[in-house]
Design a protein around this motif. Structure first.
Motif, PDB file in Angstrom:
ATOM      1  N   ASP A 295      45.401  41.208  28.181  1.00 31.37           N
ATOM      2  CA  ASP A 295      45.913  42.349  29.282  1.00 31.37           C
ATOM      3  C   ASP A 295      45.791  41.352  30.559  1.00 31.37           C
ATOM      4  N   VAL A 296      44.915  40.939  31.099  1.00 38.67           N
ATOM      5  CA  VAL A 296      44.834  40.193  32.435  1.00 38.67           C
ATOM      6  C   VAL A 296      45.970  39.051  32.559  1.00 38.67           C
ATOM      7  N   ALA A 297      45.960  38.434  31.338  1.00 39.42           N
ATOM      8  CA  ALA A 297      46.907  37.033  31.007  1.00 39.42           C
ATOM      9  C   ALA A 297      48.295  37.823  31.174  1.00 39.42           C
TER      10      ALA A 297
ATOM     11  N   SER B 218      57.242  44.363  46.744  1.00 38.83           N
ATOM     12  CA  SER B 218      56.860  43.070  46.181  1.00 38.83           C
ATOM     13  C   SER B 218      56.251  43.322  44.574  1.00 38.83           C
ATOM     14  N   ASN B 219      55.757  44.301  44.626  1.00 36.73           N
ATOM     15  CA  ASN B 219      54.712  44.775  43.520  1.00 36.73           C
ATOM     16  C   ASN B 219      53.523  44.177  43.241  1.00 36.73           C
ATOM     17  N   LEU B 220      53.361  42.982  44.281  1.00 30.67           N
ATOM     18  CA  LEU B 220      51.962  42.479  43.936  1.00 30.67           C
ATOM     19  C   LEU B 220      50.748  43.114  44.355  1.00 30.67           C
ATOM     20  N   PRO B 221      50.926  44.101  45.414  1.00 31.76           N
ATOM     21  CA  PRO B 221      49.839  44.917  45.748  1.00 31.76           C
ATOM     22  C   PRO B 221      49.351  45.921  44.518  1.00 31.76           C
ATOM     23  N   ILE B 222      50.434  46.344  43.526  1.00 31.45           N
ATOM     24  CA  ILE B 222      50.197  47.233  42.643  1.00 31.45           C
ATOM     25  C   ILE B 222      49.548  46.638  41.525  1.00 31.45           C
TER      26      ILE B 222
ATOM     27  N   LEU C 208      33.704  36.829  28.405  1.00 30.46           N
ATOM     28  CA  LEU C 208      35.341  36.521  28.874  1.00 30.46           C
ATOM     29  C   LEU C 208      35.537  37.610  29.567  1.00 30.46           C
ATOM     30  N   LYS C 209      35.460  38.850  29.161  1.00 28.14           N
ATOM     31  CA  LYS C 209      36.131  39.951  29.882  1.00 28.14           C
ATOM     32  C   LYS C 209      35.470  39.881  31.390  1.00 28.14           C
ATOM     33  N   ALA C 210      34.418  39.365  31.736  1.00 33.09           N
ATOM     34  CA  ALA C 210      34.128  39.256  33.314  1.00 33.09           C
ATOM     35  C   ALA C 210      34.636  38.113  33.809  1.00 33.09           C
ATOM     36  N   VAL C 211      34.852  36.983  33.287  1.00 32.58           N
ATOM     37  CA  VAL C 211      35.341  35.876  33.789  1.00 32.58           C
ATOM     38  C   VAL C 211      36.690  36.003  33.920  1.00 32.58           C
ATOM     39  N   CYS C 212      37.302  36.371  33.106  1.00 32.30           N
ATOM     40  CA  CYS C 212      38.841  36.674  33.007  1.00 32.30           C
ATOM     41  C   CYS C 212      39.331  37.634  34.063  1.00 32.30           C
ATOM     42  N   SER C 213      38.502  38.690  34.019  1.00 30.16           N
ATOM     43  CA  SER C 213      39.114  39.686  34.891  1.00 30.16           C
ATOM     44  C   SER C 213      38.972  39.354  36.504  1.00 30.16           C
ATOM     45  N   LYS C 214      38.035  38.716  36.769  1.00 32.10           N
ATOM     46  CA  LYS C 214      37.684  38.097  38.079  1.00 32.10           C
ATOM     47  C   LYS C 214      38.433  37.180  38.277  1.00 32.10           C
TER      48      LYS C 214
ATOM     49  N   VAL D  88      44.773  45.038  38.195  1.00 35.57           N
ATOM     50  CA  VAL D  88      43.899  43.807  37.728  1.00 35.57           C
ATOM     51  C   VAL D  88      42.485  43.789  38.191  1.00 35.57           C
ATOM     52  N   THR D  89      42.454  44.158  39.718  1.00 36.02           N
ATOM     53  CA  THR D  89      41.129  44.423  40.237  1.00 36.02           C
ATOM     54  C   THR D  89      40.173  45.322  39.599  1.00 36.02           C
TER      55      THR D  89
END
Ligand SMILES: CCCCCCCCCCCCCCCCCCCCCC(=O)SCCNC(=O)CCNC(=O)[C@H](O)C(C)(C)COP(=O)(O)OP(=O)(O)OC[C@H]1O[C@@H](n2cnc3c(N)ncnc32)[C@H](O)[C@@H]1OP(=O)(O)O
Ligand SMILES: Cc1cc2nc3c(=O)[nH]c(=O)nc-3n(C[C@H](O)[C@H](O)[C@H](O)COP(=O)(O)OP(=O)(O)OC[C@H]3O[C@@H](n4cnc5c(N)ncnc54)[C@H](O)[C@@H]3O)c2cc1C
Length: 681
Positions: free
Chosen positions: A298-300, A453-457, A425-431, A462-463
Motif C-alpha cells: 500500500d505505501v509503495a 498538489s495532493n502531496l499533503p493528503i 517490514l510494516k514499521a520500516v516501510c511505513s516510516k 501515509v503517515t
C-alpha cells in the motif's frame, strides 16, 4: 493525449527515455493482462459522472466532506456489487485495484475502507464455517468495522477494558464498557457509517478472564440506522489526515448479544459456558498480521503517487541562474594616476563586461530543477523505494499466503517468523514512505504545500500507517524479541528459519569483510543486524533486520526480473536497485564502520558511484514515473499531471476557491470597514 497540449520539457524528457515505458508498466502491474484489466476498470469507474466533485473537497465543512465521501463510496460499493470491481485482493501482492481507484475518486479515505480492509477479512478468517455461511451470504445487510483500540489502550491489547461476560442462562454475552477509558476510539467508519462491528473484548466466564476475543456486534438498526439501546456511538473529530474516514467512538451499557456472535473458528464458548481454547491464542491477532503485510505494498503505491508528482514537477519547473565569471581587474602603472584618471575608464569597462554577462544570463534559459544533483538525491530514492516496497511487498504477500495455508492444515511453525517479518517490514516501510513523501513535498517548494498538489493528503494517508495497525517502535520491539531468540538458538548451534539464517554465519565469522558490491552491502546489513542483536541482550536496537531483508529481497528479485525483460529495461531496474542499496549503505555508514571492516576509501567510492547513479537515472526519470501509469484522476495533483500544465492548473484550482466568487467579501463591510473608520478618528 496529443503532444500539442503537453509541456515541452516533458515532451523532451519522454523522447530521451532509453527503455520501453510500456514494458515497465506491465512489470509494475504484474503482467500485461493485469494492466489491461486495470485500465478497463479505471475507464469504467472514472467515467461515472456522479463521482466527480462540483467543489473541491477541501472547501467543504467536516460534515459535508463526510457526506460527500459516503455518497461517492456508495456508488463505488454498488459498482463492486455489480462485480465490476474485483472483490478479491490481487492474488500476487494483496493490494486490490479497487483500492487504487478509490484513492482518486475519494481523494482521502473512504468510510467503507474498514468494511473491506478488516471487517470482512476478520469474518473470513476468524468465524467458523457455519458462521461464515450465515454472515457472508449474498444480500447481507451488514456494513462493518474493526473496533479494537480504546481511549485508554491501543498498543497493549491485554490491557483492553471492554468486557464480554457470558450468561449461560440466556446463552448471551453481555458487552460492557466499565469506564471512559474502555470506550472504543478510532475505528474507521464507526461514527455514522457502519451498522455492525467486530468488537475485541475481554471474555469472562463464571468470573474467569480468558483474554481478548472477537465478537460480531450490531450497533445500529438496519432500517432506521438509529443506534440501538445500550449503544453510545459518535465521531472523534478532525485529524491530521483521514478526514473522510469517519473514525468513531463506541461505548456499551450492558449490551446483550447471542452466544453465536463470538467468532468461533479458533476458540469456542459452549452453551453451558465451557471454554474451548484455540490451538494458538495469537490467532486472534490474525487480521492485524494480514493488514501489516498489505501495508508494505500500500505505501509503495502511495509513494509512487508522490514520486510521480514531484518528478514531473521537477522536470517542468525552472529556477535560478548560473554563476557569473568574475571580470578581470585592470592594472595601471601608477596607483595615484590610476586613482585619478582611469577610475572612470575602469568603471566603464567593468559595467560593460558585467552588463554583457548579465544580459546573457538574463536571456539564458533557467535549468530544470530536476538537473540539480540535490534534487535528484531527494527524488530518485523515492522512486527506487517505491519499487523496492512493491517487490518486497509481493514477496511478503506470497510468504503470508503460504503460512496461512499451513495454519489451515494445523501447522503453526512459521507463524512467529511471519509475525516478526510483518512487524519489522510494516514499521520500516511505513516510516520510510512517510519520510520520502515529505521529501517529495519539500522537493516541490511552495507549490508542494498547496492542497491542490495532493502531496499533503498523500502524506496524511501515509503517515497514519506509522501509527495504525501497531505503532512503529512497538512493532520493531516485537521483531527484536524474535531476533534475540534466534540469536540464542544460533549460539546453541540450533537451526534457524530462512530470514534469520544469516545470524549463524556472523556468529561464526565475527565482522563482515566489506565489498562495495550489492552482495557486500546486503552482507553488511546482515552483519549490522547480527552485531546489534548480540548487543541487544544488554541494550536496544532498531531497524537493521528489516533493512537487511529489504535490500536482499529487492536485489535478488531485481536480478531475477532482469533476466526476463529487455536489456534496456534491465539496466534501468538494476540502476534503481543499486541506488537503493548504495543510498542506505551511505546513510548507515556509522553502523557499517562498527560491524564490518569498511574503509574511508570504500565510503568515498560508494559516494562517487551514488552520484554517478543519479546521473545515469536522470535521463529516464520522467519515463520511470510515467511507468507507474497513474491516471491524472487518481493522482489528483496540479503539479503532477501527465501534460505538465502546472501553472495553468494551479490558477484554475485557485479560481475554485469560494472566496474568489465575489470581488468583495461581506467581512469587509462587517469588520474591516469599521476598523478603517475607527482608525480615521
Ligand atoms: C467504497 C467502496 C468500495 C470499494 C472497494 C473497496 C476495497 C478496499 C480494499 C481494502 C484496502 C484497505 C487497506 C487496508 C485498510 C486498513 C486500514 C487499517 C486502519 C487501522 C486499523 C487498526 O489500527 S486496528 C488496531 C491495530 N492495533 C494494533 O496493531 C495493536 C498493536 N499491539 C499488538 O499487536 C500487541 O499487543 C503486541 C504489541 C504485539 C503485544 O501483544 P501481547 O502483549 O499479547 O504479546 P506479547 O508481547 O506478550 O507477546 C506474546 C507472544 O505473542 C507473539 N505475538 C504477538 N502478536 C502476534 C501476532 N500477531 N501473531 C503471532 N504472534 C504474535 C509475540 O511475538 C510473543 O511471542 P513469544 O512469547 O514467543 O516471544
Ligand atoms: C488513522 C488511524 C486509523 C485507525 N483505525 C483504527 C481502526 O479502524 N480500528 C482500531 O481498532 N484502531 C484504529 N486505530 C488505532 C491504532 O491502531 C492505534 O492508534 C495504534 O495501534 C497505536 O496505539 P496507541 O494509539 O494506543 O499508541 P500508544 O501505544 O499509546 O503509543 C504512544 C507512544 O508510546 C510508545 N509505546 C507504547 N507501548 C510501548 C512499549 N511497550 N514499549 C515502548 N514504547 C511503547 C509508542 O512507541 C508511542 O511512541 C487507528 C489509528 C489511526 C491513527
Amino acid at each position: 493525449m496529443s503532444e500539442v497540449n503537453i509541456n515541452e520539457d516533458l515532451v523532451k524528457e519522454r523522447k530521451k527515455c532509453t527503455f520501453d515505458v510500456e514494458e515497465l508498466i506491465h512489470l509494475v502491474d504484474g503482467g500485461k493482462h493485469n494492466t489491461l484489466e486495470r485500465k478497463k476498470v479505471e475507464q469504467y469507474v472514472l467515467s461515472i459522472k456522479e463521482l466527480k466533485d462540483d467543489v473541491p473537497e477541501e472547501y467543504l465543512s467536516h460534515k459535508e466532506r463526510y457526506e460527500n465521501s459516503v455518497r461517492k463510496g456508495s456508488i463505488l460499493f454498488m459498482v463492486l456489487m455489480k462485480g465490476i470491481l474485483e472483490r478479491k485482493r490481487n492474488k500476487d501482492e494483496g493490494i486490490s485495484y479497487n483500492y487504487k481507484i478509490i484513492n482518486g475518486v475519494v481523494k482521502d479515505v473512504t468510510p467503507f475502507m474498514l468494511h473491506f480492509g478488516m471487517f470482512l477479512p476478520t469474518l473470513a478468517s476468524q468465524a467458523s464455517p457455519e458462521q461464515q455461511r450465515e454472515w457472508l451470504k449474498k444480500g447481507s445487510q451488514m456494513i462493518g468495522t474493526y473496533a479494537q483500540t480504546e481511549l485508554g489502550h491501543g498498543t497493549f491489547l491485554r490491557g483492553l477494558e471492554t468486557t464480554a461476560t457470558y450468561d449461560a442462562d440466556t446463552e448471551e454475552f453481555i458487552i460492557h464498557s466499565p469506564n471512559l477509558t474502555s470506550y472504543k476510539w478510532w475505528p474507521g467508519g464507526l461514527a455514522q457509517t457502519v451498522n455492525h462491528c467486530i468488537v475485541m473484548a475481554q471474555l469472562y466466564i463464571k468470573g474467569k478472564n480468558h483474554g481478548i476475543h472477537p465478537f460480531l456486534v450490531q450497533i445500529r438498526d438496519i432500517e432506521t440506522h438509529m443506534p440501538l439501546p445500550g449503544i453510545k456511538v459518535g465521531d472523534i473529530g478532525p485529524k491530521l489526515g483521514f478526514q473522510t474516514a469517519n473514525n468513531g467512538f463506541l461505548g456499551f451499557d450492558n449490551y446483550r448479544i447471542p452466544r453465536m456472535n463470538m467468532l468461533m473458528k479458533n476458540s469456542q464458548v459452549l452453551k453451558d459456558g465451557t471454554y474451548v481454547k484455540a490451538k494458538n491464542d495469537k490467532l486472534t491477532y490474525g487480521t492485524m498480521v494480514f493488514v501489516r503485510v498489505t501495508i508494505v505494498a500500500d505505501v509503495a503505491y502511495e509513494l509512487a503517487r508522490a514520486a510521480t508528482i514531484a518528478v514531473r514537477y521537477a522536470a517542468v519547473r525552472h529556477q535560478s541562474k548560473p554563476k557569473p565569471n568574475e571580470p578581470e581587474p585592470q592594472i595601471l602603472d601608477y596607483l595615484t594616476q590610476q586613482h585619478k584618471l582611469f577610475i572612470a575608464v575602469s568603471t566603464s569597462h567593468a559595467f560593460r563586461i558585467v552588463g554583457r554577462w548579465l544580459w546573457s544570463t538574463y536571456t539564458k534559459p533557467e535549468p530544470q530543477i530536476l538537473d540539480y544533483v540535490t534534487q535528484q538525491h531527494k527524488l530518485f530514492i523515492a522512486v527506487s523505494t517505491s519499487h523496492a516496497f512493491r517487490i518486497v511487498g509481493r514477496w511478503l504477500w506470497s510468504t503470508y499466503t503460504k503460512v496461512v495455508a499451513d495454519i489451515r492444515h494445523g501447522n503453526m511453525d512459521h507463524l512467529p517468523e511471519l509475525h516478526a517479518l510483518a512487524c519489522c517490514l510494516k514499521a520500516v516501510c511505513s516510516k520510510d514512505a512517510s519520510v520520502c513523501v515529505e521529501q517529495c513535498r519539500f522537493a516541490c517548494g511552495g507549490h508542494g504545500y498547496m492542497q491542490s498538489s495532493n502531496l499533503p493528503i498523500i502524506y496524511g494517508i501515509v503517515t497514519a500507517t506509522v501509527t495504525y495497525e501497531g505503532e512503529h517502535t512497538v512493532m520493531l520491539l516485537q521483531t527484536a524479541r524474535y531476533l534475540v531468540k534466534a540469536y540464542k538458538q544460533a549460539s546453541e548451534g540450533k537451526s534457524l528459519t530462512p530470514t534469520v539464517a544469516y545470524m549463524a554465519k556472523y556468529l561464526k565469522n565475527g565482522s563482515h569483510c566489506w565489498q562495495n558490491t550489492p552482495e557486500g552491502i546486503i552482507g553488511g546489513f546482515q552483519a549490522v543486524a547480527a552485531g546489534k542483536t548480540k548487543e541487544a541482550c544488554e541494550s536496544l536496537f532498531r531497524h537493521a533486520h528489516a533493512r537487511a531483508v529489504l535490500c536482499e529481497m529487492f536485489w535478488k528479485e531485481i536480478q531475477r526480473i532482469s533476466s526476463t525483460v529487455s536489456p534496456s529495461l534491465a539496466i534501468v531496474l538494476e540502476q534503481l536497485a543499486e541506488l537503493y542499496l548504495k543510498y542506505w549503505a551511505l546513510e548507515k555508514r556509522g553502523d557499517m564502520l562498527m560491524y564490518s571492516n569498511i574503509t574511508k576509501e570504500d565510503i568515498s567510492s560508494l559516494q562517487r558511484r551514488y552520484v554517478e547513479l543519479l546521473a545515469l537515472i536522470r535521463p529516464n526519470a520522467v519515463g520511470i514515473v510515467d511507468a507507474f501509469d497513474i491516471r491524472d484522476e487518481i493522482l489528483c495533483s496540479t503539479l503532477g499531471a501527465y501534460d505538465g500544465r502546472v501553472y495553468e492548473r494551479l490558477m484554475e484550482e485557485a479560481m475554485k476557491s469560494p472566496l474568489n466568487k465575489e470581488p468583495v467579501n461581506q467581512s469587509f463591510h462587517k469588520y474591516i470597514k469599521p476598523l478603517l473608520i475607527q482608525a480615521k478618528l
